[in-house]
Enzyme design. Structure first.
Site, mmCIF file in Angstrom:
data_model
loop_
_atom_site.group_PDB
_atom_site.id
_atom_site.type_symbol
_atom_site.label_atom_id
_atom_site.label_comp_id
_atom_site.label_asym_id
_atom_site.label_seq_id
_atom_site.Cartn_x
_atom_site.Cartn_y
_atom_site.Cartn_z
ATOM 1 N N GLY A 100 2.513 -0.968 4.557
ATOM 2 C CA GLY A 100 2.963 0.738 4.268
ATOM 3 C C GLY A 100 3.864 1.271 3.956
ATOM 4 N N GLU A 135 -5.483 -5.226 10.931
ATOM 5 C CA GLU A 135 -3.946 -4.338 11.102
ATOM 6 C C GLU A 135 -4.554 -2.791 12.225
ATOM 7 O OE1 GLU A 135 -2.201 -2.719 6.828
ATOM 8 O OE2 GLU A 135 -4.057 -1.812 7.338
ATOM 9 N N ASN A 147 0.581 -1.572 0.223
ATOM 10 C CA ASN A 147 -0.315 0.076 0.091
ATOM 11 C C ASN A 147 0.928 0.778 0.357
ATOM 12 O OD1 ASN A 147 -1.735 2.354 0.367
ATOM 13 N ND2 ASN A 147 -2.108 1.059 2.859
ATOM 14 N N TRP A 148 1.128 1.722 -1.184
ATOM 15 C CA TRP A 148 1.953 2.750 -0.576
ATOM 16 C C TRP A 148 0.986 5.055 -0.961
ATOM 17 C CZ3 TRP A 148 4.207 2.183 -7.421
ATOM 18 C CH2 TRP A 148 4.423 1.153 -7.148
ATOM 19 N N LYS A 149 0.180 4.825 -0.134
ATOM 20 C CA LYS A 149 -0.543 5.361 0.534
ATOM 21 C C LYS A 149 -0.600 6.685 -0.916
ATOM 22 C CE LYS A 149 0.906 3.965 4.991
ATOM 23 N NZ LYS A 149 -0.352 3.355 6.019
HETATM 24 C C1 PEP Z 1 -0.792 -0.032 5.695
HETATM 25 O O1 PEP Z 1 -0.949 1.145 5.088
HETATM 26 O O2 PEP Z 1 -1.689 -0.403 5.564
HETATM 27 C C2 PEP Z 1 -0.026 -0.120 6.857
HETATM 28 C C3 PEP Z 1 -0.009 -0.491 7.257
HETATM 29 O O3 PEP Z 1 0.837 1.004 7.244
HETATM 30 P P1 PEP Z 1 2.183 0.713 7.786
HETATM 31 O O4 PEP Z 1 3.239 -0.621 7.183
HETATM 32 O O5 PEP Z 1 3.438 2.018 7.097
HETATM 33 O O6 PEP Z 1 2.234 0.466 9.498
#
Ligand code: PEP
Length: 251
Positions: free
Chosen positions: A234, A167, A9-11
């Site tokens: 993420g 999550e 997930n590149w946000k």
């Molecule tokens: C996400 O955006 O789903 C996520 C798990 O982010 P991160 O890995 O940066 O905590």
């Protein structure tokens, strides 16, 4: 055997150029014949760019979000038909950033889930408790409510096209990942809840991902728990070496 899956997930990061480069590096680094499914979810404006890079490769395109209509007068949104047109196969729904920053609730997430499945796409449904809920001993109640909300009205057959990502909100972007015990406990609970909703078969076959600060250093322990089948990644998905290392850990 459940499929193993790593989702990046590149946000709201990358540029068109860096998205193209990152996708190409992932494709190159993965090579042919990976036993782990890899999904890249770039920001919506770069779905086309990344889609071109991953076309005819083992890497699959996913969207971070969707508006639950095919098209229409919904200014600023991305509709289902657009995702189909761009070659998306997966859509993330219920991400905690959508719930907490944009105020998305379970009924809206359920609309997204249904619209995505109706279009023949696969859903990655995110659920997870806040730190306050965990401290109050409300993790199970939270997971139950979010899962029942996201999956309301789905048939057992439809749930075969859903992946659930656990999550915990307190783990996302904080560097504080769930411990293997916490991740396994949540995944067992999720499987039990899905069994209650649609029966043993779909619950047994449901892929469950762990997410929240998963990185190259902790992936080996988190990706091989009995009920965890991969990860939603993420920040670590923005660094090719780290992302590929996580994929290798899941194999
Ligand atoms: C996400 O955006 O789903 C996520 C798990 O982010 P991160 O890995 O940066 O905590």
């Amino acid at each position: 055997m459940r499929p193993r899956l790593i989702v990046g997930n590149w946000k709201m990061f990358t540029t068109a150029a860096s998205a193209r480069r990152l996708a190409a590096d992932v494709v190159r680094g993965l090579g042919p014949g990976s036993c782990v499914g890899v999904v890249l979810c770039p920001p919506a404006p770069y779905l086309g760019v990344v889609g071109e890079v991953v076309r005819d490769t083992a890497v699959v395109l996913g969207a971070q979000n969707v508006y639950p209509e095919k098209d229409g007068a919904f200014t600023g949104e991305t509709g289902i038909n657009m995702l189909l047109d761009l070659g998306c196969r997966y859509v993330i729904v219920g991400h905690s950033e959508r719930r907490h920053i944009f105020g998305e609730d379970d009924p809206f997430i359920n609309r997204k889930t249904k619209a995505t499945l109706a279009a023949g796409l696969e859903v990655i449904a995110c659920i997870g408790e806040t730190l306050a809920q965990r401290r109050r001993g409300e993790t199970k109640t939270c997971l139950e409510g979010q899962l029942a909300g996201a999956l309301a009205g789905l048939t057992a057959e439809q749930i075969r096209h859903v992946v659930v990502a656990y999550e915990p909100v307190w783990a996302i972007g904080t560097g504080m990942n769930a411990t293997p015990e916490q991740a396994q406990e949540a995944a067992t609970e999720i499987r039990k809840l899905v069994q209650g909703l649609v029966g043993e078969g779909p619950a047994r076959d449901l892929p469950i991902l762990d997410g929240g600060s998963v990185n190259a250093a902790n992936a080996a322990t988190l990706m091989h728990l009995p009920d965890v089948d991969g990860g939603l990644i993420g920040h670590a998905s923005l660094e090719v070496d780290q992302f590929l290392s996580i994929v290798r850990s899941a194999a």
